[in-house]
Design a protein around this motif. Structure first.
Motif, PDB file in Angstrom:
ATOM      1  N   GLN B 154       0.829  -1.207   0.000  1.00  0.00           N
ATOM      2  CA  GLN B 154       0.000   0.000   0.000  1.00  0.00           C
ATOM      3  C   GLN B 154       0.864   1.258   0.000  1.00  0.00           C
ATOM      4  N   ARG B 155       1.888   1.262   0.875  1.00  0.00           N
ATOM      5  CA  ARG B 155       2.750   2.438   0.989  1.00  0.00           C
ATOM      6  C   ARG B 155       3.453   2.721  -0.341  1.00  0.00           C
ATOM      7  N   ASN B 156       3.818   1.645  -1.058  1.00  0.00           N
ATOM      8  CA  ASN B 156       4.545   1.849  -2.301  1.00  0.00           C
ATOM      9  C   ASN B 156       3.643   2.170  -3.483  1.00  0.00           C
ATOM     10  N   GLY B 157       2.353   2.355  -3.225  1.00  0.00           N
ATOM     11  CA  GLY B 157       1.468   2.866  -4.258  1.00  0.00           C
ATOM     12  C   GLY B 157       1.760   4.325  -4.558  1.00  0.00           C
ATOM     13  N   ALA B 158       2.430   5.016  -3.619  1.00  0.00           N
ATOM     14  CA  ALA B 158       2.790   6.423  -3.841  1.00  0.00           C
ATOM     15  C   ALA B 158       3.863   6.486  -4.921  1.00  0.00           C
ATOM     16  N   SER B 159       3.815   7.555  -5.752  1.00  0.00           N
ATOM     17  CA  SER B 159       4.780   7.609  -6.853  1.00  0.00           C
ATOM     18  C   SER B 159       6.152   8.077  -6.381  1.00  0.00           C
ATOM     19  N   LEU B 160       6.231   8.614  -5.172  1.00  0.00           N
ATOM     20  CA  LEU B 160       7.533   8.990  -4.616  1.00  0.00           C
ATOM     21  C   LEU B 160       7.769   8.184  -3.350  1.00  0.00           C
ATOM     22  N   THR B 161       9.029   7.822  -3.113  1.00  0.00           N
ATOM     23  CA  THR B 161       9.329   7.050  -1.913  1.00  0.00           C
ATOM     24  C   THR B 161      10.548   7.611  -1.192  1.00  0.00           C
ATOM     25  N   PRO B 162      10.510   7.641   0.135  1.00  0.00           N
ATOM     26  CA  PRO B 162      11.716   8.043   0.870  1.00  0.00           C
ATOM     27  C   PRO B 162      12.643   6.858   1.114  1.00  0.00           C
ATOM     28  N   TYR B 163      12.231   5.660   0.630  1.00  0.00           N
ATOM     29  CA  TYR B 163      12.937   4.435   0.988  1.00  0.00           C
ATOM     30  C   TYR B 163      14.439   4.491   0.699  1.00  0.00           C
ATOM     31  N   TYR B 164      14.804   4.881  -0.555  1.00  0.00           N
ATOM     32  CA  TYR B 164      16.219   4.831  -0.949  1.00  0.00           C
ATOM     33  C   TYR B 164      17.049   5.832  -0.147  1.00  0.00           C
ATOM     34  N   LEU B 165      16.490   7.031   0.011  1.00  0.00           N
ATOM     35  CA  LEU B 165      17.242   8.062   0.751  1.00  0.00           C
ATOM     36  C   LEU B 165      17.439   7.638   2.197  1.00  0.00           C
ATOM     37  N   LEU B 166      16.384   7.039   2.801  1.00  0.00           N
ATOM     38  CA  LEU B 166      16.503   6.570   4.189  1.00  0.00           C
ATOM     39  C   LEU B 166      17.540   5.453   4.275  1.00  0.00           C
ATOM     40  N   THR B 167      17.490   4.519   3.302  1.00  0.00           N
ATOM     41  CA  THR B 167      18.454   3.420   3.317  1.00  0.00           C
ATOM     42  C   THR B 167      19.883   3.951   3.227  1.00  0.00           C
ATOM     43  N   ALA B 168      20.062   5.004   2.435  1.00  0.00           N
ATOM     44  CA  ALA B 168      21.408   5.550   2.238  1.00  0.00           C
ATOM     45  C   ALA B 168      21.978   6.133   3.529  1.00  0.00           C
ATOM     46  N   VAL B 169      21.119   6.406   4.517  1.00  0.00           N
ATOM     47  CA  VAL B 169      21.632   6.860   5.815  1.00  0.00           C
ATOM     48  C   VAL B 169      21.241   5.869   6.914  1.00  0.00           C
ATOM     49  N   ASP B 170      21.049   4.596   6.531  1.00  0.00           N
ATOM     50  CA  ASP B 170      20.798   3.502   7.480  1.00  0.00           C
ATOM     51  C   ASP B 170      19.515   3.680   8.286  1.00  0.00           C
ATOM     52  N   LEU B 171      18.495   4.281   7.676  1.00  0.00           N
ATOM     53  CA  LEU B 171      17.203   4.393   8.357  1.00  0.00           C
ATOM     54  C   LEU B 171      16.154   3.665   7.530  1.00  0.00           C
ATOM     55  N   LYS B 172      15.014   3.351   8.188  1.00  0.00           N
ATOM     56  CA  LYS B 172      13.893   2.802   7.432  1.00  0.00           C
ATOM     57  C   LYS B 172      12.592   3.250   8.081  1.00  0.00           C
ATOM     58  N   GLN B 173      11.514   3.095   7.300  1.00  0.00           N
ATOM     59  CA  GLN B 173      10.201   3.428   7.833  1.00  0.00           C
ATOM     60  C   GLN B 173       9.685   2.238   8.623  1.00  0.00           C
ATOM     61  N   SER B 174       9.205   2.486   9.828  1.00  0.00           N
ATOM     62  CA  SER B 174       8.602   1.397  10.583  1.00  0.00           C
ATOM     63  C   SER B 174       7.188   1.186  10.045  1.00  0.00           C
ATOM     64  N   PRO B 175       6.580   0.008  10.320  1.00  0.00           N
ATOM     65  CA  PRO B 175       5.225  -0.243   9.817  1.00  0.00           C
ATOM     66  C   PRO B 175       4.238   0.865  10.198  1.00  0.00           C
ATOM     67  N   THR B 176       4.463   1.521  11.342  1.00  0.00           N
ATOM     68  CA  THR B 176       3.557   2.583  11.756  1.00  0.00           C
ATOM     69  C   THR B 176       3.852   3.899  11.067  1.00  0.00           C
ATOM     70  N   GLY B 177       4.923   3.963  10.270  1.00  0.00           N
ATOM     71  CA  GLY B 177       5.221   5.183   9.529  1.00  0.00           C
ATOM     72  C   GLY B 177       6.326   6.024  10.138  1.00  0.00           C
ATOM     73  N   GLY B 178       6.767   5.682  11.365  1.00  0.00           N
ATOM     74  CA  GLY B 178       7.862   6.432  11.969  1.00  0.00           C
ATOM     75  C   GLY B 178       9.201   6.005  11.399  1.00  0.00           C
ATOM     76  N   LEU B 179      10.281   6.636  11.884  1.00  0.00           N
ATOM     77  CA  LEU B 179      11.610   6.274  11.400  1.00  0.00           C
ATOM     78  C   LEU B 179      12.316   5.413  12.435  1.00  0.00           C
ATOM     79  N   GLU B 180      13.046   4.417  11.963  1.00  0.00           N
ATOM     80  CA  GLU B 180      13.863   3.636  12.887  1.00  0.00           C
ATOM     81  C   GLU B 180      15.149   3.214  12.194  1.00  0.00           C
ATOM     82  N   ARG B 181      16.120   2.834  13.020  1.00  0.00           N
ATOM     83  CA  ARG B 181      17.404   2.378  12.462  1.00  0.00           C
ATOM     84  C   ARG B 181      17.218   1.003  11.852  1.00  0.00           C
ATOM     85  N   VAL B 182      17.963   0.711  10.772  1.00  0.00           N
ATOM     86  CA  VAL B 182      17.888  -0.634  10.193  1.00  0.00           C
ATOM     87  C   VAL B 182      18.687  -1.580  11.075  1.00  0.00           C
ATOM     88  N   GLN B 183      18.513  -2.895  10.863  1.00  0.00           N
ATOM     89  CA  GLN B 183      19.254  -3.893  11.635  1.00  0.00           C
ATOM     90  C   GLN B 183      20.747  -3.622  11.524  1.00  0.00           C
TER      91      GLN B 183
END
Lengths: 269, 411
Positions: B154-183
């Motif tokens: 559902q989240r990736n239905g949006a045409s823009l994503t923060p996923y790559y930029l967050l990954t590039a600084v070791d962050l990710k979106q939590s299921p609730t939409g907040g930010l958290e550190r990756v493993q």
């Protein structure tokens, strides 16, 4: 040597140490460049000094191999085209920037210099993705396009530097004597700033001829340039033919550098 | 009544500006071809890279019906048959157009194992004429039952994503939409950025330590010797970066020149590993950047009057104190210009780490190239590019403030 008469003995000692240190650094700067020359003339296919026996076999290899020859020709064509475009665009821009009424000079200058600053991989990847939309990847046009952007800052810098010593009254005098703008430029301004323009052109040529990363992304086998051929070779298995190619590039750099030095010395006179 | 002097002044100012307009326009029109060219050939590709870093077309184009069906999903449970039917319809089309791999790969970035599940599911539905699909999907994999899977779709239905930029600084979106550190085992990108900054910092420091005395000797040496020294500084600058790197590859090899010298002098009994190490990379980069640091320092040192040092000495300062209190502070502008330039250029190194460095010495640029060429993950490559660009431009901005673009000289 090189010291005032009131220097203390410890100061003299210090000075000698500094000079010796500087000489060692100079050695560090220069020696690695020339290490490749004897190795390229070695008969053995490995890289140890002193060379036991000299031969031209790697040069025969280089000039006998159609892939290397093609790469050299490709590099030459791309560099000449880049030089023509970059010198024209850069000289024009420098003429504008040197005028006292140029608007937002600091900002425009920062933009024009930025191709020197932005990491080359970003330029390469950006061009690869963007030019791909227009079918410009794997074409010579795309490569020349990107190289021209990279080379223009050098022309802008050298021509602006020359223009700062150019007396604009000369152009005015030409105009008041009836010369048209274009004629005044070609007959008065250009001959006066020519050393700067030629220095810029030499820089532009060298920029394109030596550039690896953008060429790596934007070329296929047919447009492969000499540095790309060398880079792939070193990655694979470094061989003495690459030493021969590197020595040729070094010789070209020295040639261009000598041309530039003679040019600037004339200007200083 | 006469206008106040202030208004009069403004009027004069405006009139002068207006009168100067044609001249300004003429001056700018000369630079216009280059500005326009750079906007197309240089700025546009970089902007395109920025867009690629947030572009998210896969899910939107391949699973349109699924996204519509998910609009009425409660977000907490396994969806109803209608959603699975929509997914089946989308995947049937995807199977025909061979686009299932596209969306599978995209979803796999966020849920590992998704790629094979999507491909298997699209093969499965291609063989089914009618539903119910829900059971079939749930039999195939537990992933289809998990609400997290559907939240990601559902989240990736949006045409823009923060996923790559967050990954590039070791962050990710939590299921609730907040930010958290990756493993911790996936958090590699800040390490790479830190390494890039560290290597650039080391190279800058070494060029300063080696270059400062050279610049100083250039100013005190007799004219002819200084001219020869200047040639020795400028010639490496002129030599192709690839040639200089090649020289270091040869020098540092296990059977190379440096090892044979060390062995001949009996400094080491065994061959020292130099190539593919941090030491080798920093040495080669220091060699390549040295002229960039020396030249600005030299040009500032040249303008310092030697009589000032003499004055300091005659007023009782010792040689050390005269150097540190009178000479060194005045060379600071050159030191700043040279070091910033070397630092900026060192951040973007690609060729030298690729050929001289080992796996632990690869910089941001090398990873960008790997993600483009090997992993075909353009979004992440672009996002790493954005991070590198931001860091570089920030330091370029500092350079422009402290030094100025018009101060860059070539020899």
């Amino acid at each position: 040597m090189w010291l005032p008469s009131y220097a203390t003995p410890s100061e003299r000692m210090m000075r000698i140490l500094v000079v010796v240190f500087a000489i060692l650094v100079m050695l560090f700067l220069i020696a690695p460049l020339f290490i490749i020359v004897p190795l390229s003339f070695s008969k053995d296919p490995f890289f140890t000094l002193p060379v036991r026996e000299y031969s031209l076999r790697w040069y025969a290899d280089l000039f006998g191999n159609p892939r290397w020859m093609e790469a050299m020709v490709n590099s030459g064509i791309a560099a000449v085209l880049t030089t023509i475009f970059a010198t024209t665009l850069g000289t024009l821009a420098a003429l504008g920037i040197a005028r006292p009424d140029f608007p937002a000079r600091r900002f425009v200058m920062a933009l024009l210099i930025s191709p020197m600053i932005v990491p080359i991989v970003i330029v390469a990847v950006g061009s690869y993705l963007f030019f791909g939309q227009f079918g410009l990847t794997n074409t010579r046009a795309g490569l020349v396009f990107a190289h021209t952007a990279l080379a223009t800052p050098f022309v802008v810098i050298t021509v602006t530097a020359t223009l700062s010593t150019y007396d604009t009254n000369l152009t005015r005098a030409a105009n008041s004597l009836g010369a048209s703008g274009l004629s005044a430029f070609f007959r008065v301004t250009l001959p006066n700033i020519l050393p700067g323009v030629i220095s810029g052109a030499i820089f532009a040529f060298a920029t394109s001829f030596d550039e690896v990363v953008v060429a790596l992304f934007l070329t296929a086998a047919e447009q492969r340039t000499l540095p790309v051929q060398m880079f792939s070779g070193i990655r694979d298995q470094i061989n003495p033919t690459i030493m021969a190619a590197a020595t040729m590039l070094l010789a070209l750099s020295i040639l261009l550098f000598a041309a530039l030095t003679i040019l600037t010395r004339k200007k200083a006179r | 009544m006469t206008a106040s002097p202030d208004i009069e002044r403004i009027r004069t100012f405006v009139a002068v500006r207006r009168a100067a307009r044609p001249a300004r326009r003429a001056a700018f029109s000369l630079a216009l071809p280059l500005v326009a060219f750079l906007l197309i050939a240089f700025v546009a590709p970089i902007l395109y890279l920025l867009v690629t870093a947030v572009d998210n077309p896969e899910t939107k184009t391949v699973l349109p019906q699924t996204l519509t069906a998910l609009e009425s999903w409660d977000g907490a449970s396994t969806p109803e048959e209608a959603v699975f039917a929509a997914l089946a319809a989308d995947l049937k089309i995807a199977q025909e157009n061979s686009t299932a791999a596209l969306v599978g790969k995209r979803l796999n970035y966020e849920i590992s194992g998704m790629r094979s599940k999507v491909l298997a599911a699209s093969r499965m539905v291609a063989g089914m004429d009618a539903g119910p699909y829900r059971e079939a999907f749930l039999d195939q994999s537990d992933l289809w039952a998990a609400p997290e899977t559907w939240a990601v779709i559902q989240r990736n239905g949006a045409s823009l994503t923060p996923y790559y930029l967050l990954t590039a600084v070791d962050l990710k979106q939590s299921p609730t939409g907040g930010l958290e550190r990756v493993q911790p085992d996936q958090a590699i990108f800040l390490t790479i950025l830190g390494r890039t900054l560290l290597v650039a910092g080391m190279v800058t420091a070494f060029t300063l330590i080696l270059g400062y005395p050279v610049a100083y000797v250039l100013t005190i040496a007799p004219k002819t010797i200084a001219a020869v020294m200047m040639l020795m500084v400028l010639l490496p600058l002129w030599t192709s970066l690839l040639v200089r790197t090649t020289a270091w590859v040869v020098l540092l090899q296990s059977d190379g020149v440096i090892n044979s010298i060390l062995m001949t002098l009996h400094l080491t009994a065994e061959k020292v590993q130099l190539i593919f190490t941090r030491v080798g990379t920093v040495t080669a980069m220091t060699h390549i950047q040295l002229p960039f640091t020396i030249l600005p320092i030299y040009s500032v040192m040249r303008s310092i009057q030697p009589t000032q040092l003499r004055a300091a000495r005659s007023l009782g300062a010792g040689p050390t104190s005269a150097f540190w209190r009178i000479y060194a502070p005045q060379t600071l502008p050159g030191v700043v210009a040279g070091c910033l330039m070397t630092f900026i250029l060192s951040l973007g190194y690609y060729i030298t780490p690729a050929l001289v460095g080992g796996p632990q010495d690869q910089m941001v640029s090398n990873f960008i190239s790997t993600y483009i060429n090997r992993d075909l993950n353009w979004g992440l490559a672009a996002a790493l590019g954005v991070v590198l660009l931001i860091v570089t431009l920030a330091i370029y901005g500092l350079f422009l403030r402290l030094v100025g673009a018009d101060k860059i000289k070539l020899g």
